[in-house]
Enzyme design. Sequence first.
Site, PDB file in Angstrom:
ATOM      1  N   LEU A 117      10.880   1.023   7.251  1.00  0.00           N
ATOM      2  CA  LEU A 117      10.310   1.502   5.993  1.00  0.00           C
ATOM      3  C   LEU A 117      11.113   2.715   5.526  1.00  0.00           C
ATOM      4  O   LEU A 117      11.468   3.574   6.332  1.00  0.00           O
ATOM      5  CB  LEU A 117       8.841   1.901   6.190  1.00  0.00           C
ATOM      6  N   GLU A 141      11.656   2.141  14.421  1.00  0.00           N
ATOM      7  CA  GLU A 141      10.814   3.250  13.931  1.00  0.00           C
ATOM      8  C   GLU A 141       9.525   3.272  14.741  1.00  0.00           C
ATOM      9  O   GLU A 141       9.330   2.452  15.631  1.00  0.00           O
ATOM     10  CB  GLU A 141      10.518   3.084  12.436  1.00  0.00           C
ATOM     11  N   TYR A 148       0.820  -1.201   0.000  1.00  0.00           N
ATOM     12  CA  TYR A 148       0.000   0.000   0.000  1.00  0.00           C
ATOM     13  C   TYR A 148       0.856   1.253   0.000  1.00  0.00           C
ATOM     14  O   TYR A 148       2.072   1.194   0.192  1.00  0.00           O
ATOM     15  CB  TYR A 148      -0.970  -0.014   1.192  1.00  0.00           C
ATOM     16  N   LYS A 172       6.364  -2.138   1.900  1.00  0.00           N
ATOM     17  CA  LYS A 172       5.194  -1.528   2.561  1.00  0.00           C
ATOM     18  C   LYS A 172       3.987  -2.455   2.421  1.00  0.00           C
ATOM     19  O   LYS A 172       3.073  -2.202   1.639  1.00  0.00           O
ATOM     20  CB  LYS A 172       4.926  -0.134   1.988  1.00  0.00           C
TER      21      LYS A 172
END
Length: 287
Positions: A207, A182, A33, A150
């Site tokens: 990411l 993260e 996505y 992702k």
Amino acid sequence: MPRTVYVNGEYLPETEARVSIFDRGFLFADGVYEVTSVLDGKLIDFDGHAARLQRSLGELQMANPTTREALLEIHRELVRRNDITDGLIYLQVTRGSDGDRDFVFPAEDTPPTIVLFTQDKPGLADNPVARKGFKIISIEDQRWARRDIKTVQLLYPSMGKMMAKAAGCDDAWMVEDGFVTEGTSNNAYIVTQDGTIVTRQLSNDILHGITRAAVLRFAREAQIRVEERPFTIEEAQAAREAFITSASAFVMPVVEIDGKPVSDGNVGKMATRIREIYLEEMRKAAV
Ligand code: PDD
């Protein structure tokens, strides 16, 4: 008014949009996505998101059902049809369905599923929370090892947000082998006492944020020192500032980590400045 959404080549009212129960996105989280923000009716960093989509699909040997140009047109059409001034566009591509459940990937000519929808967020860039800052907790990073892709497997990040909420906080930073990877849906940064921005280097562990790339570019252009390396929660608690970045939050100050205030617990100057530069430059470059 129901939203107009996009499903496999058609613009439909959200109430009429359909995807198969055998879709691999639904059964195996076999999909990727992107989230692109819209400010003043224009797309922020569309090319960055289109390029990362292509990379995610390539890493999973999934066909890209569209081109950059077609994708841009779909984004713009959804902005028009839903009259979005400020908001988000969610895009999902899955490996589709060959009408059954099987761990083995379906035949290569199985059409992927592509879905896009808008989220109306008036005043997205004027979020009052940016003047208050986020309180975060730290949690163990229990995600799979390819966080650079992702994918839509967001159960653990979703659980992380719930843990933060239960603790009266806004978000969680994930920690692996003693170092912050993260946030649940954002990249994590600190500003050291000597004014250096520190954020974890790119690898499969995090990411590759589109906002991260832009923010680091603007910081370097503004002669701010940047170090891409891991940091610990203890270093973050002792830092001058902390913040996060994502396509939906832009640059968001972090004022408390595991119950300890960062500096005096107020929103930092550097995060505020970087947020202003980011929004100004990205509005100028929006398409
Ligand atoms: N999340 N890290 C993770 C785990 C993310 O899910 C995201 C984005 C980011 C920031 O990437 P970018 O700057 O490209 O948005 C970092 C999106 C916004 C989401 O899931 O809604």
